[in-house]
Design an enzyme around this catalytic site. Structure first.
Site, PDB file in Angstrom:
ATOM      1  N   HIS A 153       0.848  -1.192   0.000  1.00 35.62           N
ATOM      2  CA  HIS A 153       0.000   0.000   0.000  1.00 35.62           C
ATOM      3  C   HIS A 153       0.881   1.239   0.000  1.00 35.62           C
ATOM      4  CE1 HIS A 153      -3.161   2.836   1.097  1.00 35.62           C
ATOM      5  NE2 HIS A 153      -3.973   1.916   0.612  1.00 35.62           N
TER       6      HIS A 153
ATOM      7  N   GLU B  12      -7.972  -5.065  -0.318  1.00 36.66           N
ATOM      8  CA  GLU B  12      -8.492  -5.819  -1.462  1.00 36.66           C
ATOM      9  C   GLU B  12      -8.338  -7.318  -1.270  1.00 36.66           C
ATOM     10  OE1 GLU B  12     -10.197  -4.129  -3.168  1.00 36.66           O
ATOM     11  OE2 GLU B  12      -9.347  -2.158  -3.483  1.00 36.66           O
TER      12      GLU B  12
END
Ligand code: COA
Length: 359
Positions: free
Chosen positions: A251, A306
């Site tokens: 991320h 996700e």
């Protein structure tokens, strides 16, 4: 100064959310998401973002009435979708349908009722497009049901269990807003030209559509399937050798556990009956983190939202072509709130490019 991808550059001021990437914390306005999940509905969270406080019971009833009134689609937009269904993905259809909805003369500053209108209509657009694509009879909204439960009902033409509704509602709350990500930034850039909310949202949807942003969950399921055939080690080594990323890991901001991934993992465990592949998903997450730590030392590539979003939706029976469209239906909250915020304190975005010669 040139920062590729605007890494580390502050591009706007916001009151909407706050991320502490080092600690793995996410706040919606001044409230930790941990304290909000399970306590408020998606409708209340949407109001909180758009109005800046939670609604009292009368305000909540009024909001629900507005959303219910706006849920339906006109026959004109349905005809337009019928035409697009043959050639476009559902995310592309939402993008086109949002353009179609642009019938407002009252453009600036952006009005909150336009935000609620989009929030209400997106799930109906997704469900209608999905069922048309599958050659299934379409389902009209059920006005007795809340926002998320009705969405599932329109998608599947049957009522889902309490746990399944709770799981999707948690996903939609946890992905409603996330600071200056690529799609939100796109929406704010368009708004900064004093353009309308529909143009801002179509730009945001276009950015979300890419595999490095909202398109990641489909890649997560492909990754887990590949690991089933081979091994984490083999799949990761091949991906890194090809310069590919492992979907669902890493991320830009979080360098610790993504708090949304943790909350979704907990939700995954409440689904009954427990699907037999869940243990494999949990094991693959642990092993992937270990291998990425060994092969990319110091990068701190944890599972992101996700990874568990994909598994949670699979557990509810949602097919992968709906993952990104459903992400649009939750992130519409953050997008519209940012667009309203941008329109109230606006400076046009106009960075510079470094000329590198005529190569
Ligand atoms: N798999 C393998 N390597 C990864 C990786 C992943 N998922 N994510 C990052 N890396 C590597 C990068 O290649 C880079 O390696 P290098 O320093 O040897 O060149 C290093 O880790 C640092 O990357 P970082 O700066 O943290 O990533 P970023 O901010 O440029 O990109 C993402 C962030 C989300 C785009 C990236 O992690 C990614 O593409 N993840 C997969 C897609 C995904 O799950 N997206 C959903 C995000 S919520």
């Amino acid at each position: 100064m040139f920062n590729p991808g605007l890494k580390g550059v502050t591009a706007a001021e916001t009151c909407l959310s706050q991320i502490n990437g080092e600690k793995g914390e996410l706040y919606y306005r001044d409230q930790s998401v941990h304290d909000l999940v399970g306590r408020y509905s998606f409708e209340e969270i949407s109001y909180f973002f758009i109005k800046g406080r939670f609604p009292d019971s009368n305000e909540l009833q009024s909001l629900k009435k507005v959303l219910i009134k706006e849920r339906s689609l006109s026959s004109e937009i349905k005809k337009w979708i019928d035409h697009l269904v043959k050639k476009q993905s559902i995310t592309a259809i939402i993008r086109s349908a949002v353009s179609f909805l642009d019938d407002s003369e009252d453009r600036w500053p952006i009005q909150t009722h336009e935000a609620y209108r989009l929030l209400a209509k997106l799930p109906t657009i997704v469900a209608y497009s999905y069922r048309k694509k599958m050659n299934l009879e379409t389902v009209e909204p059920d006005h007795q049901l809340g926002h998320v439960e009705n969405f599932l009902y329109m998608l599947f033409a049957e009522r889902k269990t309490k746990e399944e509704v709770q799981a999707l509602e948690t996903y939609m709350i946890l992905t409603a807003e996330h600071g200056m990500n690529a799609s939100t930034f796109s929406g704010r850039v368009v708004t900064s030209t004093q353009s309308d909310i529909y143009s801002g949202i179509t730009a945001a949807i276009g950015a979300l559509k890419g595999p490095l942003h909202g398109g990641a969950p489909t890649g997560v399921l492909d990754y887990i399937d590949e690991v089933k055939q081979k091994s984490v080690e083999e799949v990761i080594k091949a991906k890194l050798a090809n310069g590919e990323k492992v979907m669902g890991f890493g991320h830009r901001v979080y360098k610790a556990t993504d708090p949304r991934a943790e909350a979704l993992k907990a939700m995954l465990l409440i689904i009954e009956p427990k699907p037999n592949w869940i243990d494999f998903t949990l094991k693959t997450e642990k092993e992937t983190f270990q291998w990425l730590s060994d092969l990319k030392p110091g990068r701190r590539l944890y599972a992101n939202v996700e990874y568990y979003a994909a598994s949670l939706m699979k557990a509810i029976g949602i097919p992968s072509e709906l993952f990104t469209p459903i992400f649009c239906c939750s992130r519409i909250v953050g997008w519209t709130a940012h667009i309203i915020e941008q329109s109230r304190n606006n400076t046009i975005f106009r960075p510079e490019a470094k000329y590198m010669g005529n190569k």
